[in-house]
Design an enzyme around this catalytic site. Structure first.
Site, PDB file in Angstrom:
ATOM      1  N   VAL A 190      61.569 -18.256 -13.944  1.00 64.74           N
ATOM      2  CA  VAL A 190      62.831 -17.711 -14.447  1.00 64.74           C
ATOM      3  C   VAL A 190      62.969 -16.230 -14.096  1.00 64.74           C
ATOM      4  O   VAL A 190      64.007 -15.782 -13.588  1.00 64.74           O
ATOM      5  CB  VAL A 190      62.947 -17.917 -15.980  1.00 64.74           C
ATOM      6  CG1 VAL A 190      64.183 -17.233 -16.539  1.00 64.74           C
ATOM      7  CG2 VAL A 190      62.960 -19.398 -16.313  1.00 64.74           C
TER       8      VAL A 190
ATOM      9  N   LEU B 194      68.949 -22.955 -15.172  1.00 59.95           N
ATOM     10  CA  LEU B 194      68.470 -23.098 -13.796  1.00 59.95           C
ATOM     11  C   LEU B 194      67.574 -24.318 -13.678  1.00 59.95           C
ATOM     12  O   LEU B 194      66.706 -24.537 -14.525  1.00 59.95           O
ATOM     13  CB  LEU B 194      67.656 -21.866 -13.391  1.00 59.95           C
ATOM     14  CG  LEU B 194      68.242 -20.507 -13.750  1.00 59.95           C
ATOM     15  CD1 LEU B 194      67.269 -19.403 -13.363  1.00 59.95           C
ATOM     16  CD2 LEU B 194      69.570 -20.314 -13.043  1.00 59.95           C
TER      17      LEU B 194
ATOM     18  N   LYS C 229      71.180 -23.580 -25.688  1.00 59.72           N
ATOM     19  CA  LYS C 229      70.124 -23.873 -24.720  1.00 59.72           C
ATOM     20  C   LYS C 229      69.343 -25.133 -25.114  1.00 59.72           C
ATOM     21  O   LYS C 229      69.178 -26.058 -24.321  1.00 59.72           O
ATOM     22  CB  LYS C 229      69.181 -22.671 -24.618  1.00 59.72           C
ATOM     23  CG  LYS C 229      67.930 -22.920 -23.837  1.00 59.72           C
ATOM     24  CD  LYS C 229      68.217 -23.133 -22.373  1.00 59.72           C
ATOM     25  CE  LYS C 229      67.026 -23.708 -21.661  1.00 59.72           C
ATOM     26  NZ  LYS C 229      67.016 -23.511 -20.252  1.00 59.72           N
TER      27      LYS C 229
ATOM     28  N   CYS D 192      60.303 -27.947 -18.839  1.00 63.82           N
ATOM     29  CA  CYS D 192      61.399 -27.672 -19.776  1.00 63.82           C
ATOM     30  C   CYS D 192      61.699 -28.826 -20.728  1.00 63.82           C
ATOM     31  O   CYS D 192      61.530 -28.682 -21.944  1.00 63.82           O
ATOM     32  CB  CYS D 192      62.650 -27.300 -19.001  1.00 63.82           C
ATOM     33  SG  CYS D 192      62.378 -25.929 -17.890  1.00 63.82           S
TER      34      CYS D 192
ATOM     35  N   LYS E   8      59.581 -33.255  -9.726  1.00 63.98           N
ATOM     36  CA  LYS E   8      60.828 -33.679  -9.080  1.00 63.98           C
ATOM     37  C   LYS E   8      60.822 -33.103  -7.665  1.00 63.98           C
ATOM     38  O   LYS E   8      59.945 -32.280  -7.331  1.00 63.98           O
ATOM     39  CB  LYS E   8      62.048 -33.212  -9.853  1.00 63.98           C
ATOM     40  CG  LYS E   8      62.186 -31.713  -9.894  1.00 63.98           C
ATOM     41  CD  LYS E   8      63.508 -31.345 -10.505  1.00 63.98           C
ATOM     42  CE  LYS E   8      63.817 -29.888 -10.253  1.00 63.98           C
ATOM     43  NZ  LYS E   8      65.142 -29.514 -10.673  1.00 63.98           N
TER      44      LYS E   8
HETATM   45  C1  UGA Z   1      66.089 -28.326 -16.620  1.00 70.63           C
HETATM   46  C2  UGA Z   1      67.609 -28.233 -16.797  1.00 70.63           C
HETATM   47  O1  UGA Z   1      68.264 -29.125 -15.886  1.00 70.63           O
HETATM   48  C3  UGA Z   1      68.093 -26.802 -16.542  1.00 70.63           C
HETATM   49  O2  UGA Z   1      69.495 -26.710 -16.821  1.00 70.63           O
HETATM   50  C4  UGA Z   1      67.327 -25.850 -17.484  1.00 70.63           C
HETATM   51  O3  UGA Z   1      67.680 -24.504 -17.256  1.00 70.63           O
HETATM   52  C5  UGA Z   1      65.840 -26.011 -17.240  1.00 70.63           C
HETATM   53  O4  UGA Z   1      65.465 -27.375 -17.478  1.00 70.63           O
HETATM   54  C6  UGA Z   1      65.118 -25.075 -18.184  1.00 70.63           C
HETATM   55  O5  UGA Z   1      65.198 -25.281 -19.397  1.00 70.63           O
HETATM   56  O6  UGA Z   1      64.565 -24.070 -17.736  1.00 70.63           O
HETATM   57  P1  UGA Z   1      64.407 -28.573 -14.533  1.00 70.63           P
HETATM   58  O7  UGA Z   1      63.386 -28.945 -15.553  1.00 70.63           O
HETATM   59  O8  UGA Z   1      64.056 -27.553 -13.512  1.00 70.63           O
HETATM   60  O9  UGA Z   1      65.763 -28.058 -15.248  1.00 70.63           O
HETATM   61  O10 UGA Z   1      64.777 -29.881 -13.698  1.00 70.63           O
HETATM   62  P2  UGA Z   1      65.880 -31.044 -13.806  1.00 70.63           P
HETATM   63  O11 UGA Z   1      66.584 -31.114 -12.511  1.00 70.63           O
HETATM   64  O12 UGA Z   1      66.696 -30.922 -15.015  1.00 70.63           O
HETATM   65  O13 UGA Z   1      64.936 -32.325 -13.915  1.00 70.63           O
HETATM   66  C7  UGA Z   1      64.124 -32.564 -15.064  1.00 70.63           C
HETATM   67  C8  UGA Z   1      63.473 -33.927 -14.977  1.00 70.63           C
HETATM   68  O14 UGA Z   1      64.442 -34.951 -15.137  1.00 70.63           O
HETATM   69  C9  UGA Z   1      62.795 -34.211 -13.626  1.00 70.63           C
HETATM   70  O15 UGA Z   1      61.569 -34.861 -13.856  1.00 70.63           O
HETATM   71  C10 UGA Z   1      63.767 -35.121 -12.914  1.00 70.63           C
HETATM   72  O16 UGA Z   1      63.156 -35.965 -11.971  1.00 70.63           O
HETATM   73  C11 UGA Z   1      64.351 -35.889 -14.090  1.00 70.63           C
HETATM   74  N1  UGA Z   1      65.699 -36.436 -13.834  1.00 70.63           N
HETATM   75  C12 UGA Z   1      66.755 -35.612 -13.626  1.00 70.63           C
HETATM   76  C13 UGA Z   1      65.883 -37.816 -13.829  1.00 70.63           C
HETATM   77  O17 UGA Z   1      64.926 -38.595 -14.030  1.00 70.63           O
HETATM   78  N2  UGA Z   1      67.147 -38.299 -13.603  1.00 70.63           N
HETATM   79  C14 UGA Z   1      68.216 -37.502 -13.397  1.00 70.63           C
HETATM   80  O18 UGA Z   1      69.331 -38.021 -13.203  1.00 70.63           O
HETATM   81  C15 UGA Z   1      68.018 -36.108 -13.409  1.00 70.63           C
END
Ligand code: UGA
Length: 470
Positions: free
Chosen positions: A11, A152, A225, A281, A341
């Site tokens: 961050v 983010l 948040k 997160c 991811k």
């Molecule tokens: C998440 C939030 O999306 C951000 O908005 C937030 O700022 C961040 O946490 C945080 O709190 O700092 P992030 O953890 O980087 O972001 O990644 P995401 O893209 O949200 O994915 C999280 C998990 O969900 C991953 O394991 C991903 O594979 C999974 N996911 C995501 C799914 O299984 N399906 C989806 O449709 C989307």
């Protein structure tokens, strides 16, 4: 504007680099001297798209690095706190790093400043920061505390910062709000978007206009948040639960997603089923939000169910692998993807790593490949895992190939080549990267999440799709 950002993790680095690109003078502060030295030397400690470009563009000019927080505070109009808030045993966020940063900031408050919490924190944190800064001798009229949660995603953090849907600022005074408006002015006025040399707008960005700055109370911002992350995790668990029903009745979750996601009240995003969410997160924030709710007297059982479905999703995938392989002991499995991811080298709470650990416990041999997360994974998966230098090497001689992370390069594999390398043409895709019909055409038995399996062989208790078509 002169800005200090405390903490050079995901961050802090992204925030600092983006502020510099908006034209601010940024000092990035960390008490880890090695990290500061590495950053000064031009190293980029995390894999994040566009971050190396931004750091190279501004390092030594609009971005400086320092270990001296008090001096950085004195030189800045705003100090952003972006240090870790890891979970404690009970699921609460550990706020001790934030507290020690607030203590130190206090000694540098020599004129009006806004201290901004950027880390994900429980409600009341901004009030605690204020109390700690005052307790350590700062004049209360010399500072305000604001909450400016970040939204983010790792992998797209830079473009999420520069092309946000909205910017949320919780603050209790107009003076503090004005400082925050100025900081984000280059985005809210559209100035940044009209400038040359900007980081390009992502194709998927829904924000075609300038982002809105939403001013709230600090407590509301803190809740925004936690509630946002909890809602997104709920969306993923919801679709994963629907995918399980699709598997039972032979429906296709992709068609179901298309049908429900086109309702503008629901929306198509964050509806990809898989092996469950992970990362630094969602898992942590759900536990923290549940703890916050409990403390406030509300038993938020919905969150417990979201977490339960998520864990169950991983176990279901493991059961699927077992049902295809029959026995595990001695089987050689190719694993594509270890990061939580695609687009990141982060393996914190990665469902892929947790699955590999379970496969190892069951006696499988694993040969894994990830485009960015191998070094970090090697530190955790110490024995029983071979690491390959690409997807094809991992697949060589495999009893089955497992796709666990949605990296783009895993969606465009040369299927003909892959077919000649594996021992058996079996693919279990935890991220639904392929069209089942295409996989069967290339001779693979293909299992994904929430979609009917496409089989080239008949398994005990199933009838192959080919035979059903015939
Ligand atoms: C998440 C939030 O999306 C951000 O908005 C937030 O700022 C961040 O946490 C945080 O709190 O700092 P992030 O953890 O980087 O972001 O990644 P995401 O893209 O949200 O994915 C999280 C998990 O969900 C991953 O394991 C991903 O594979 C999974 N996911 C995501 C799914 O299984 N399906 C989806 O449709 C989307």
């Amino acid at each position: 504007m002169h800005i200090a950002v405390v903490g050079t993790g995901y961050v802090g680095l992204v925030t600092g680099a983006c502020f510099a690109d908006l034209g601010h003078e940024v000092v990035l502060v960390d008490n880890n001297e090695e990290r500061i030295a590495a950053l000064r030397n031009g190293e980029v400690p995390i894999h994040e798209r566009f971050l190396p470009e931004l750091l190279a563009r501004h390092r030594g000019e609009r971005i400086k690095f320092s270990g001296d927080l008090q001096a950085a505070t004195r030189a800045s109009a705003a100090v952003f706190i972006a240090v870790g808030t890891p979970p404690t045993e009970s699921g609460d966020a550990d706020m001790s790093y934030v507290e020690s940063v607030a203590r130190e900031i206090s000694g540098g408050v020599d004129g009006y400043k806004v201290v901004v919490e950027k880390s994900t924190v429980p409600v009341y944190t901004s009030q605690w920061i204020r109390t700690i800064i005052m307790r350590n001798g700062a004049d209360p009229s010399h500072f305000d505390v604001a909450s400016n949660p970040e939204f983010l995603r790792e992998g797209t953090a830079v473009t999420d910062f520069l092309y946000p849907d909205r910017i949320v600022v919780g603050v209790e005074s107009e003076r503090g709000a004005e400082v925050m408006r100025q900081i984000y002015g280059p985005l809210t006025s559209g100035w940044y978007y009209g400038r040359g040399e900007t980081i390009p707008r992502p194709a998927a960005s829904s924000a075609k206009t300038t982002p809105r700055l939403i001013i709230t109370s600090t407590k509301s911002a803190e809740l925004i948040k936690h509630a946002s992350n909890a809602f997104l995790a709920m969306k993923i668990s919801f679709i994963n639960a629907v995918a399980s029903i699709c598997e039972s009745v032979g429906a296709n979750v992709e068609q179901v997603c298309d049908g429900i996601g086109t309702d503008s009240r629901i929306g198509p995003r964050f509806m990809s089923p898989g092996i469950g969410y992970g990362g630094s997160c969602f898992p942590k924030d759900l536990l923290a939000f549940r703890a916050v709710a409990k403390e406030s007297g509300y038993d938020f059982r919905l969150l417990e169910e979201v977490i339960r479905i998520n864990e169950d999703q991983r176990r279901r995938f493991l059961r699927k692998v077992r049902s295809v392989l029959w026995t595990f002991r001695g089987k050689r499995l190719a694993v594509l993807g270890l990061a939580f991811k695609g687009g990141t080298d982060d393996i914190r709470e990665s469902p892929a790593v947790l699955l590999v650990e379970e496969l190892l416990r069951e006696g499988c041999r694993v040969c894994a490949y990830d485009p960015a997360a191998m070094e970090r994974a090697k530190a955790v998966l110490k024995s029983g895992v071979e690491f390959a230098s690409d997807a094809y090497e991992a697949a060589t001689g495999a009893d089955a190939l497992l796709i666990l992370t949605e990296w783009e390069e895993f969606a465009t594999l040369d299927l003909e080549r892959l077919r000649t390398l594996v021992k058996y043409p079996i693919v279990l895709d935890g991220r639904n990267l392929y069209d089942p019909a295409v996989m069967v055409e290339h001779g693979f038995s293909y299992y994904s999440v929430g979609r009917p399996a496409a089989l080239t062989e008949e398994l005990p208790g199933t009838r192959s799709q080919k035979k059903e078509r015939a």
